[in-house]
Design an enzyme around this catalytic site. Structure first.
Site, mmCIF file in Angstrom:
data_model
loop_
_atom_site.group_PDB
_atom_site.id
_atom_site.type_symbol
_atom_site.label_atom_id
_atom_site.label_comp_id
_atom_site.label_asym_id
_atom_site.label_seq_id
_atom_site.Cartn_x
_atom_site.Cartn_y
_atom_site.Cartn_z
ATOM 1 C CB CYS A 117 -0.939 0.014 1.203
ATOM 2 S SG CYS A 117 -1.879 -1.491 1.353
ATOM 3 C CG HIS A 257 -3.285 3.251 2.732
ATOM 4 N ND1 HIS A 257 -3.857 2.852 1.548
ATOM 5 C CD2 HIS A 257 -3.158 2.118 3.482
ATOM 6 C CE1 HIS A 257 -4.061 1.542 1.585
ATOM 7 N NE2 HIS A 257 -3.656 1.074 2.749
ATOM 8 C CG ASN A 287 -6.522 -1.289 1.732
ATOM 9 O OD1 ASN A 287 -5.871 -0.850 0.788
ATOM 10 N ND2 ASN A 287 -5.959 -1.758 2.823
HETATM 11 O O1 UT7 Z 1 -3.507 -1.519 3.740
HETATM 12 C C1 UT7 Z 1 -3.058 -2.621 4.447
HETATM 13 C C2 UT7 Z 1 -3.198 -2.404 5.858
HETATM 14 N N1 UT7 Z 1 -4.352 -3.013 6.421
HETATM 15 C C3 UT7 Z 1 -5.074 -2.319 7.309
HETATM 16 O O2 UT7 Z 1 -4.942 -1.143 7.441
HETATM 17 C C4 UT7 Z 1 -6.014 -3.041 8.192
HETATM 18 C C5 UT7 Z 1 -5.784 -2.620 9.621
HETATM 19 N N2 UT7 Z 1 -6.718 -3.247 10.518
HETATM 20 C C6 UT7 Z 1 -8.027 -2.916 10.551
HETATM 21 O O3 UT7 Z 1 -8.477 -2.070 9.806
HETATM 22 C C7 UT7 Z 1 -8.868 -3.570 11.601
HETATM 23 O O4 UT7 Z 1 -8.057 -4.259 12.496
HETATM 24 C C8 UT7 Z 1 -9.945 -4.533 11.019
HETATM 25 C C9 UT7 Z 1 -10.997 -3.731 10.273
HETATM 26 C C10 UT7 Z 1 -9.280 -5.539 10.088
HETATM 27 C C11 UT7 Z 1 -10.620 -5.283 12.141
HETATM 28 O O5 UT7 Z 1 -11.185 -4.374 13.063
HETATM 29 P P1 UT7 Z 1 -10.929 -4.552 14.630
HETATM 30 O O6 UT7 Z 1 -11.688 -3.507 15.289
HETATM 31 O O7 UT7 Z 1 -9.427 -4.567 14.822
HETATM 32 O O8 UT7 Z 1 -11.600 -5.937 14.880
HETATM 33 P P2 UT7 Z 1 -10.941 -7.245 15.498
HETATM 34 O O9 UT7 Z 1 -9.958 -7.835 14.544
HETATM 35 O O10 UT7 Z 1 -10.466 -6.893 16.848
HETATM 36 O O11 UT7 Z 1 -12.183 -8.209 15.569
HETATM 37 C C12 UT7 Z 1 -13.296 -7.913 16.364
HETATM 38 C C13 UT7 Z 1 -14.353 -8.996 16.159
HETATM 39 C C14 UT7 Z 1 -13.792 -10.400 16.153
HETATM 40 O O12 UT7 Z 1 -14.693 -11.226 16.826
HETATM 41 P P3 UT7 Z 1 -14.346 -11.744 18.312
HETATM 42 O O13 UT7 Z 1 -13.062 -12.501 18.146
HETATM 43 O O14 UT7 Z 1 -14.198 -10.495 19.127
HETATM 44 O O15 UT7 Z 1 -15.523 -12.582 18.646
HETATM 45 C C15 UT7 Z 1 -13.829 -10.771 14.690
HETATM 46 O O16 UT7 Z 1 -14.000 -12.135 14.472
HETATM 47 O O17 UT7 Z 1 -15.003 -8.785 14.907
HETATM 48 C C16 UT7 Z 1 -15.019 -10.014 14.198
HETATM 49 N N3 UT7 Z 1 -14.997 -9.745 12.768
HETATM 50 C C17 UT7 Z 1 -16.098 -9.521 12.044
HETATM 51 N N4 UT7 Z 1 -17.399 -9.477 12.361
HETATM 52 C C18 UT7 Z 1 -18.288 -9.216 11.376
HETATM 53 C C19 UT7 Z 1 -13.920 -9.683 11.971
HETATM 54 N N5 UT7 Z 1 -14.297 -9.407 10.723
HETATM 55 C C20 UT7 Z 1 -15.647 -9.316 10.735
HETATM 56 C C21 UT7 Z 1 -16.621 -9.051 9.751
HETATM 57 N N6 UT7 Z 1 -17.905 -8.995 10.111
HETATM 58 N N7 UT7 Z 1 -16.289 -8.808 8.459
#
Ligand code: UT7
EC number: 2.3.1.180
Length: 330
Positions: A117, A257, A287
């Protein structure tokens, strides 16, 4: 590098996104997710997805034609083509070479650049160096990716996050006082496994087993990449401003980004930036990796949000891990 030998800036812009739109409600039918979660955790509402016949070079080609047109240039006049991408059409030849042929840019050197990215900002820094030192007079720099081709649409952790697109700029000499004022590029290779594709390279070539194990898809530890992103968006922004001899109050337009609205908001807070000084289109395109910053930049320019003499700050982060920032006077 506050004072450049030969001022280099952007003299043409173009962008392209594929026609097909994949909405959050479409994704609700594919994996266990919902619009509310996606919008509140990422800010994404929809993304564009390449048609089966479209590869990265096809997206890049459309953006390049527009950039050439806006610069009033012919492809034959191009000296250099850099395509920043992690989804090349093929390993060999490079996507830049495929594009060179398609454009008829017979006189141009061409190569791909891999910095995920951050690739577009890496590409700007590389090309502007060549022009600054007199090796070339102009360059076409493109950020283009078809992340849909490396996304596992059974994995809700990643499939809601990505889209396809291309953004292109032409670099050339600009009047004194304009153009790129500074760059800050960096890498933290120790974090490589936080965002990777395990198979398909020389370490783990493609086999029936790697396909069965889904090792050709993009894996991401979202939480750790999030922390890295917030940290380097802050540090890279501060460093690139210092190198340019400017302060955060000098920023007219912030072009970050587009990975997650919460990462962008934390950077805006740190920079004390009002919403009108920040480009946000993550809601429409998600993204798009290397295409993300140029899509935001070109869209802002097309919407008349950039005036001559404005100070722009671009900053990105991504796989590698990498980051790249630049201050540009338009
Ligand atoms: O350009 C490359 C760089 N990439 C990025 O910038 C991505 C950086 N990271 C992020 O943007 C965030 O970490 C995410 C959007 C990927 C995830 O958000 P988060 O607030 O960090 O969520 P999390 O990973 O802490 O997950 C929270 C919960 C989990 O459930 P449990 O384990 O708490 O029960 C996930 O399983 O949300 C769940 N989850 C979803 N739920 C519904 C993960 N993906 C989804 C989904 N829909 N699509």
């Amino acid at each position: 590098m506050k004072q450049q030998l030969r001022p280099v800036g952007i003299i043409g812009t173009g962008k392209y996104v594929p026609e097909k739109i994949l909405t959050n409600s479409d994704l609700e039918k594919m994996v266990e997710t919902n619009d509310e979660w996606i919008v509140s955790r990422t800010g994404i509402r929809e993304r564009h997805i390449a048609a089966p016949h479209e590869a990265t070079s096809d997206l890049a080609y459309e953006a390049a034609l527009k950039a050439l047109d806006s610069a009033g240039m012919r492809a034959e006049d191009l000296d250099l083509i850099i395509v920043a991408t992690v989804t090349p059409d093929s390993t060999v030849p490079s996507t830049a070479c495929i594009l060179q042929d398609k454009l008829g840019a017979k006189g141009a050197a061409a190569f791909d650049l891999s910095a995920a990215c951050s690739g577009f900002v890496y590409g700007l820094a590389t090309a502007s160096g060549f022009i600054q030192n007199g090796m070339y007079n102009n360059a076409l720099v493109i950020g283009a990716d078809t992340l849909s081709r490396i996304t596992d649409y059974n994995d809700r952790n990643t499939c809601v996050l990505f889209g396809d697109g291309a953004g292109a700029v032409i670099l050339g000499e600009v009047p004194e006082g304009r153009g790129f004022q500074s760059f800050d590029l960096g890498a933290e290779g120790s974090g490589g496994s936080l965002l990777n594709i395990e198979a398909g390279g020389s370490r783990l070539p493609a086999s029936h087993q790697t396909i069965e194990d889904k090792k050709h898809f993009l894996y991401m530890n979202g939480r750790e990449v999030f922390k890295f992103a917030v940290r380097v968006m802050g540090t890279a922004t501060e460093r690139v401003l210092t190198k340019a001899g400017l302060g955060k109050e000098n920023i007219d337009l912030f072009v970050p980004h587009q990975a997650n609205i919460r990462i962008i908001q934390s950077a805006m807070q740190r920079l004390d930036l009002p919403p009108e000084k920040c480009v946000i289109n993550v809601d429409k395109y998600a993204n798009t990796s290397a295409a993300s910053i140029p899509l935001a930049l070109v869209e802002a320019a097309e919407e008349g949000r950039v005036k001559e003499g404005d100070t722009l700050l671009m900053v990105g982060f991504g796989g590698g891990l990498t980051w790249g920032a630049s201050v540009l006077i338009w």
